[in-house]
Design a protein around this motif. Structure first.
Motif, PDB file in Angstrom:
ATOM      1  N   LEU A 103      -7.130  56.602  28.804  1.00 32.10           N
ATOM      2  CA  LEU A 103      -5.713  56.453  28.479  1.00 32.10           C
ATOM      3  C   LEU A 103      -5.364  54.987  28.232  1.00 32.10           C
ATOM      4  CD1 LEU A 103      -4.211  58.980  31.060  1.00 32.10           C
ATOM      5  CD2 LEU A 103      -4.866  59.385  28.690  1.00 32.10           C
TER       6      LEU A 103
ATOM      7  N   ARG B  89      -5.411  52.519  30.219  1.00 29.16           N
ATOM      8  CA  ARG B  89      -4.567  52.006  31.277  1.00 29.16           C
ATOM      9  C   ARG B  89      -5.336  51.025  32.147  1.00 29.16           C
ATOM     10  NH1 ARG B  89      -2.095  57.558  33.821  1.00 29.16           N
ATOM     11  NH2 ARG B  89      -0.573  57.992  32.192  1.00 29.16           N
TER      12      ARG B  89
ATOM     13  N   ASN C 251      -9.671  55.454  37.117  1.00 32.20           N
ATOM     14  CA  ASN C 251      -8.451  54.968  36.480  1.00 32.20           C
ATOM     15  C   ASN C 251      -7.294  55.379  37.376  1.00 32.20           C
ATOM     16  OD1 ASN C 251      -9.063  54.783  33.085  1.00 32.20           O
ATOM     17  ND2 ASN C 251     -10.583  55.604  34.454  1.00 32.20           N
ATOM     18  N   ASP C 252      -6.157  54.769  37.154  1.00 34.60           N
ATOM     19  CA  ASP C 252      -4.915  55.123  37.842  1.00 34.60           C
ATOM     20  C   ASP C 252      -4.842  54.457  39.207  1.00 34.60           C
ATOM     21  OD1 ASP C 252      -2.437  56.997  37.849  1.00 34.60           O
ATOM     22  OD2 ASP C 252      -3.322  57.162  39.823  1.00 34.60           O
TER      23      ASP C 252
ATOM     24  N   VAL D 114      -4.754  56.767  42.349  1.00 30.37           N
ATOM     25  CA  VAL D 114      -6.066  57.363  42.625  1.00 30.37           C
ATOM     26  C   VAL D 114      -6.986  56.313  43.257  1.00 30.37           C
ATOM     27  CG1 VAL D 114      -8.116  58.389  41.559  1.00 30.37           C
ATOM     28  CG2 VAL D 114      -5.841  59.102  40.808  1.00 30.37           C
TER      29      VAL D 114
ATOM     30  N   GLU E 248       4.857  57.483  43.713  1.00 34.60           N
ATOM     31  CA  GLU E 248       4.935  58.134  42.402  1.00 34.60           C
ATOM     32  C   GLU E 248       6.265  57.830  41.712  1.00 34.60           C
ATOM     33  OE1 GLU E 248       3.163  59.646  40.273  1.00 34.60           O
ATOM     34  OE2 GLU E 248       4.775  60.441  39.015  1.00 34.60           O
ATOM     35  N   TYR E 249       7.345  57.844  42.478  1.00 38.76           N
ATOM     36  CA  TYR E 249       8.657  57.528  41.903  1.00 38.76           C
ATOM     37  C   TYR E 249       8.633  56.135  41.265  1.00 38.76           C
ATOM     38  CZ  TYR E 249      13.601  56.487  41.449  1.00 38.76           C
ATOM     39  OH  TYR E 249      14.817  56.116  40.935  1.00 38.76           O
TER      40      TYR E 249
ATOM     41  N   SER F  72       6.354  55.745  38.212  1.00 40.64           N
ATOM     42  CA  SER F  72       6.885  56.452  37.072  1.00 40.64           C
ATOM     43  C   SER F  72       8.213  55.833  36.605  1.00 40.64           C
ATOM     44  CB  SER F  72       7.052  57.907  37.506  1.00 40.64           C
ATOM     45  OG  SER F  72       7.493  58.675  36.461  1.00 40.64           O
ATOM     46  N   ARG F  73       9.201  55.818  37.481  1.00 36.60           N
ATOM     47  CA  ARG F  73      10.537  55.395  37.049  1.00 36.60           C
ATOM     48  C   ARG F  73      10.649  53.870  36.931  1.00 36.60           C
ATOM     49  NH1 ARG F  73      14.066  56.481  33.528  1.00 36.60           N
ATOM     50  NH2 ARG F  73      16.173  55.802  34.039  1.00 36.60           N
TER      51      ARG F  73
ATOM     52  N   TYR G 128       0.193  52.127  34.552  1.00 37.12           N
ATOM     53  CA  TYR G 128      -0.207  53.138  35.521  1.00 37.12           C
ATOM     54  C   TYR G 128      -1.331  52.649  36.374  1.00 37.12           C
ATOM     55  CZ  TYR G 128       2.337  57.410  35.867  1.00 37.12           C
ATOM     56  OH  TYR G 128       3.280  58.340  36.176  1.00 37.12           O
TER      57      TYR G 128
ATOM     58  N   LEU H 252      14.232  62.492  39.356  1.00 39.00           N
ATOM     59  CA  LEU H 252      13.713  62.373  37.993  1.00 39.00           C
ATOM     60  C   LEU H 252      13.925  63.678  37.216  1.00 39.00           C
ATOM     61  CD1 LEU H 252      10.414  60.398  38.743  1.00 39.00           C
ATOM     62  CD2 LEU H 252      12.665  59.491  38.130  1.00 39.00           C
TER      63      LEU H 252
ATOM     64  N   ARG I 199      12.661  66.534  37.679  1.00 38.11           N
ATOM     65  CA  ARG I 199      11.385  67.184  37.408  1.00 38.11           C
ATOM     66  C   ARG I 199      11.233  68.435  38.238  1.00 38.11           C
ATOM     67  NH1 ARG I 199       7.209  62.131  38.100  1.00 38.11           N
ATOM     68  NH2 ARG I 199       7.581  61.131  36.107  1.00 38.11           N
TER      69      ARG I 199
ATOM     70  N   ARG J 168      -8.970  63.769  41.847  1.00 35.83           N
ATOM     71  CA  ARG J 168      -7.618  63.191  41.690  1.00 35.83           C
ATOM     72  C   ARG J 168      -7.451  62.576  40.304  1.00 35.83           C
ATOM     73  NH1 ARG J 168      -7.686  60.773  47.680  1.00 35.83           N
ATOM     74  NH2 ARG J 168      -6.274  62.268  48.668  1.00 35.83           N
ATOM     75  N   TRP J 169      -8.489  61.898  39.828  1.00 34.53           N
ATOM     76  CA  TRP J 169      -8.369  61.292  38.505  1.00 34.53           C
ATOM     77  C   TRP J 169      -8.212  62.356  37.418  1.00 34.53           C
ATOM     78  CZ3 TRP J 169      -6.772  58.576  34.882  1.00 34.53           C
ATOM     79  CH2 TRP J 169      -7.340  58.630  33.605  1.00 34.53           C
TER      80      TRP J 169
END
Lengths: 250, 250
Positions: free
Chosen positions: A50, A52, A64-65, A68, A98-99, A102-103, A250, B50, B52, B94-95
């Motif tokens: 991705l 990232r 990645n991430d 994670v 996560e909030y 993401s936001r 991310y 969000l 969601r 998780r990834w």
């Protein structure tokens, strides 16, 4: 001696910062390939589908991430825990992480930091002031209202320091790079948390690096980082041409 | 007797499906408020900042984000594990879960399912055929190439069934709703995995519900779900007006 871990990603990214703070708290050494967003070459695309940052490399394992990666570091190195043991508290930390990813990623990074920082710095384009102003005056206040409603009056969010505190503090560092300061009258709980987190040695050590890197053009960044004592990879995956598009965070 | 858990979200969402499959595997009962994307009222905005779906409610604990919910269910109910015990394998799961939530969310949900399904169904708008075709012919094949490179020839991804398998299978259910079939010649590992996952009783039980819901207008969905034996909440947070915008998944 080579470190077990390699991290690919620039310390100016809040997603990279989360991981580096987590590693510092756990006393884990790493080598860094400080590539900026958008400049990864083909090899980078292969290991980060991705595109990232950050990427963590641990032998055969390529992750990645940022979330994670932090969860993996927690599982592999339980010392200095960054996620609480209690399932309900742990879930709250994960949700707040996560909030923010993401936001705050949308508002602080893709709009504010991208518009005022990266766009000029990487692409020599001018800021879209309307996008920046909407993010600063409407979207970020809304996110701050939510965070204020979730935070304790003082102390860390779930008692002990966790990825929830670290993630909030990581993102607002980028807000400060574009001269946004959280109003301590309006959002006192957020302001108190930021002050406390930024005073941690793990954040302070990175702040010294960030301040230098923010004023250094891409081609000279490796040199500056070496001078600052950061252990760098021999090769970089960041020698592609910058390409505009969605922020590869991310 | 009231179930401990309430889930807010429509079974046609892959993010909701992930959670419902996880709960079925763990033998956990739930009450459902089957609200569709975009129609949440003000109370929904309050508990899901969000906007969601899904949301899990467990007493005082309100969790957003399908991954956070599945991790919580795993921590609280270790039976029938959906994340491997080994840290490296767990990180891989998780990834892959994150990759699907993010990339398949963009391609299968925001482009394909939204364009061919929700846009007509909820907003009475026509499909943007160029967006749909690009997703089907270029973006999804790229994602399938990546998944094919990550999957074993047969069997579950990390040996035992995990959220990685469940998430892939959940997203491609939505692809099938808009008549996309994975080419088993070109991506045999993905095709084999999907067949195996969809044959699980947890997926089959939901499939019967999905097929009915997909053909039922919003106002009649609760009635149909009751008829199918789904335990519903007394009130719904889904009585707002549909509003277009970014797909409120995750």
């Amino acid at each position: 001696m080579t470190s077990q871990y390699t991290i690919i990603g620039n310390p100016l990214s809040p997603y990279v910062r989360k991981v580096l703070v987590c590693m510092d708290l756990k006393g884990l050494a790493y080598r860094l390939d400080p590539i900026a967003p958008f400049v990864g070459n083909e090899e980078f695309s292969r290991i980060s589908p991705l595109r990232r940052i950050p990427v963590l490399i641990d032998g055969e394992l390529v992750l990645n991430d940022s979330t994670v990666i932090c969860e993996y570091l927690q599982d592999a190195h339980p010392q200095a825990p960054v996620y609480p043991a209690d399932p309900r508290q742990r879930a709250r930390v994960r949700w707040l992480e996560e909030y923010c990813d993401s936001r705050l990623g949308e508002v602080i990074i893709r709009r504010m930091f991208f518009e005022k920082g990266l766009k000029r710095f990487l692409f020599n384009q001018s800021t879209d002031e309307a996008v920046f102003a909407k993010a600063r005056d409407r979207e970020l206040p809304q996110a701050l209202d939510y965070l204020q409603s979730q935070l304790p009056e003082q102390g860390w969010i779930t008692g002990d320091l966790s990825m929830a505190d670290i993630t909030i503090a990581s993102f607002f560092r980028n807000a400060s790079f574009v001269r946004y300061q959280v109003d301590a009258q309006r959002w006192p709980r957020v302001a108190v948390l930021l002050q406390r987190a930024w005073a941690l040695p793990a954040f302070e050590r990175l702040a010294r690096i960030e301040e230098r890197i923010a004023r250094t053009p891409l081609p000279q960044q490796r040199e500056v980082l070496t001078e600052l004592g950061v252990d760098l990879t021999e090769h970089t995956l960041g020698d592609g041409s910058p390409r505009p598009g969605v922020m590869s965070g991310y």
